[in-house]
Motif scaffolding. Structure first.
Motif, PDB file in Angstrom:
ATOM      1  N   ALA A  65     112.046  41.373  65.900  1.00 18.88           N
ATOM      2  CA  ALA A  65     111.218  41.011  67.055  1.00 18.88           C
ATOM      3  C   ALA A  65     110.412  39.753  66.772  1.00 18.88           C
ATOM      4  N   ALA A  66     109.910  39.612  65.547  1.00 17.57           N
ATOM      5  CA  ALA A  66     109.141  38.418  65.179  1.00 17.57           C
ATOM      6  C   ALA A  66     110.021  37.174  65.229  1.00 17.57           C
ATOM      7  N   LEU A  67     111.254  37.284  64.735  1.00 19.94           N
ATOM      8  CA  LEU A  67     112.165  36.140  64.785  1.00 19.94           C
ATOM      9  C   LEU A  67     112.466  35.740  66.224  1.00 19.94           C
ATOM     10  N   LYS A  68     112.710  36.724  67.075  1.00 23.76           N
ATOM     11  CA  LYS A  68     113.015  36.402  68.478  1.00 23.76           C
ATOM     12  C   LYS A  68     111.816  35.801  69.196  1.00 23.76           C
ATOM     13  N   THR A  69     110.619  36.269  68.868  1.00 18.27           N
ATOM     14  CA  THR A  69     109.418  35.650  69.434  1.00 18.27           C
ATOM     15  C   THR A  69     109.350  34.176  69.032  1.00 18.27           C
ATOM     16  N   GLY A  70     109.647  33.906  67.774  1.00 17.56           N
ATOM     17  CA  GLY A  70     109.640  32.526  67.294  1.00 17.56           C
ATOM     18  C   GLY A  70     110.713  31.684  67.946  1.00 17.56           C
ATOM     19  N   PHE A  71     111.921  32.227  68.077  1.00 18.14           N
ATOM     20  CA  PHE A  71     113.010  31.482  68.718  1.00 18.14           C
ATOM     21  C   PHE A  71     112.653  31.120  70.160  1.00 18.14           C
ATOM     22  N   GLN A  72     112.083  32.095  70.891  1.00 15.69           N
ATOM     23  CA  GLN A  72     111.722  31.849  72.292  1.00 15.69           C
ATOM     24  C   GLN A  72     110.664  30.754  72.407  1.00 15.69           C
ATOM     25  N   PHE A  73     109.702  30.767  71.502  1.00 14.09           N
ATOM     26  CA  PHE A  73     108.669  29.729  71.509  1.00 14.09           C
ATOM     27  C   PHE A  73     109.268  28.362  71.197  1.00 14.09           C
ATOM     28  N   ILE A  74     110.148  28.307  70.197  1.00 14.42           N
ATOM     29  CA  ILE A  74     110.734  27.029  69.770  1.00 14.42           C
ATOM     30  C   ILE A  74     111.597  26.433  70.879  1.00 14.42           C
ATOM     31  N   ILE A  75     112.283  27.275  71.647  1.00 13.75           N
ATOM     32  CA  ILE A  75     113.056  26.779  72.792  1.00 13.75           C
ATOM     33  C   ILE A  75     112.150  26.022  73.753  1.00 13.75           C
ATOM     34  N   LYS A  76     110.946  26.566  73.998  1.00 12.66           N
ATOM     35  CA  LYS A  76     110.010  25.955  74.947  1.00 12.66           C
ATOM     36  C   LYS A  76     109.403  24.657  74.420  1.00 12.66           C
TER      37      LYS A  76
END
Length: 338
Positions: A65-76
């Motif tokens: 979940a932490a990795l996906k939170t980071g990926f979503q932020f980096i996309i933005k």
């Protein structure tokens, strides 16, 4: 390039790692506080003071979940090169993180993995666990990876939306990522890195029983499906053979019934990846495979039972053991692949 570090109850090694990265490269650093709590606020305050972005989970949700939170932020953020994930416990050196990052820049279609060679004083449970996972992963996917449990991984930005859609919120996410990468047709590249462990890895938050179960869950799905269908096939074979005295009828009848159950479970439960083939295309392939396996099943049982004189029960067990790997490989490569 962005370095993404999921962190749960980190210590000073996280701060030291970020210092090393700042001194050796100009990459952006994003840290995800996965519900570490107020006792660790000073650590993340220090990370913020170093110019990093800190994302916070109010409660612990798991590494995936932490990795996906980071990926979503980096996309933005509009990152246009790639992302490298690293652990917060000091096991990954800044120079190795940079090596993986440089490799990502060269090939956007490749998973780059920081590969440990487990030289020197490596905890036995780590060495043994990775060896078992490597063998099972190779068997299930046909891809050979030396270090399937590394947290040092590099991806192009084009992969990020896809990565966000992979199931799993804890340590199972990293194994799911590798297995689905094979399904999606990505290739792997290993970059040799130093093997570093502190205090025999006692500070790791990996829970051996619960997290191992999550990691191996995708693997166990196929084994369970095979066990159910094999058990049904076994029982029906014995019943039909005793009732009719006809081995061919017993093999065919048992295989047709168990195959229907196996197809349903595998399509909806085992091979239900993003790019699983539709029923229209996968079912005819499965029927073809069933016919081939059925023929091989009859031939091998006939050899064991009628020619070699092995009792039917043992002949059936030996035959299924011989054909298990063939059956899985064919379903993964031929039947359910889009």
């Amino acid at each position: 390039m962005t370095i993404l570090i999921p962190a749960y109850k980190p210590n000073q090694r996280l701060i030291q790692l970020i210092h090393d990265l700042i001194n050796q490269c100009s990459y952006d650093v994003v840290v995800v506080d996965d519900g570490s709590g107020p006792d660790y606020k000073h650590i993340f305050d220090a990370v913020l003071a170093l110019g990093c972005k800190v994302l916070t989970h109010e409660r612990n949700r798991g590494k995936g979940a932490a990795l996906k939170t980071g990926f979503q932020f980096i996309i933005k953020t509009g990152e246009n090169t790639g992302v490298v994930t690293a652990d917060c416990d000091g096991q990954h050196l800044a120079k190795d993180i940079i090596k993986v990052a440089e490799a990502v820049k060269k090939d956007k279609k490749t998973f780059v993995l920081g590969t440990r060679r487990f030289a020197g004083k490596v905890p036995l449970r780590i060495r043994f666990g990775n060896s078992i996972t490597r063998i099972v992963f190779t068997f299930l996917t046909g891809s050979r990876l030396y270090d399937t449990q590394t947290g040092l991984r590099g991806f192009s930005v084009e992969m990020l939306p896809w990565l966000c859609g992979i199931s799993g919120n804890r340590y199972d996410y990293e194994m799911n990522m590798l297995m689905k990468a094979v399904q999606a047709g990505y290739s792997f590249r290993g970059i040799d890195i130093e093997t570093v462990y502190f205090e025999k890895n006692r500070l790791s938050h990996f829970r051996p029983f619960r997290d191992s179960f999550l990691v191996y869950l995708p693997i166990m799905k196929f084994c369970m499906s095979s066990f159910i269908s094999a058990s049904l096939d076994f029982v029906l074979l014995i019943i039909i053979k005793l009732s009719t005295k006809n081995l061919l009828l017993a093999v065919v009848g048992a295989r047709i019934c168990s195959a229907g159950v196996n197809y349903t479970i595998n399509r909806h439960f085992v091979f239900s990846q993003e790019k699983v083939a539709s029923m229209k295309s996968s079912f005819p392939r499965y029927v073809t495979l069933v016919i081939i396996i059925m023929f091989l099943n009859y031939c091998v049982i006939h050899l064991y039972h009628n020619t070699l004189g092995i009792p039917l029960v043992w002949a059936k067990i030996l035959t299924d053991a011989c054909l298990f790997l063939v059956n899985y490989w064919a379903q993964r490569k031929f039947v359910f692949k889009e």
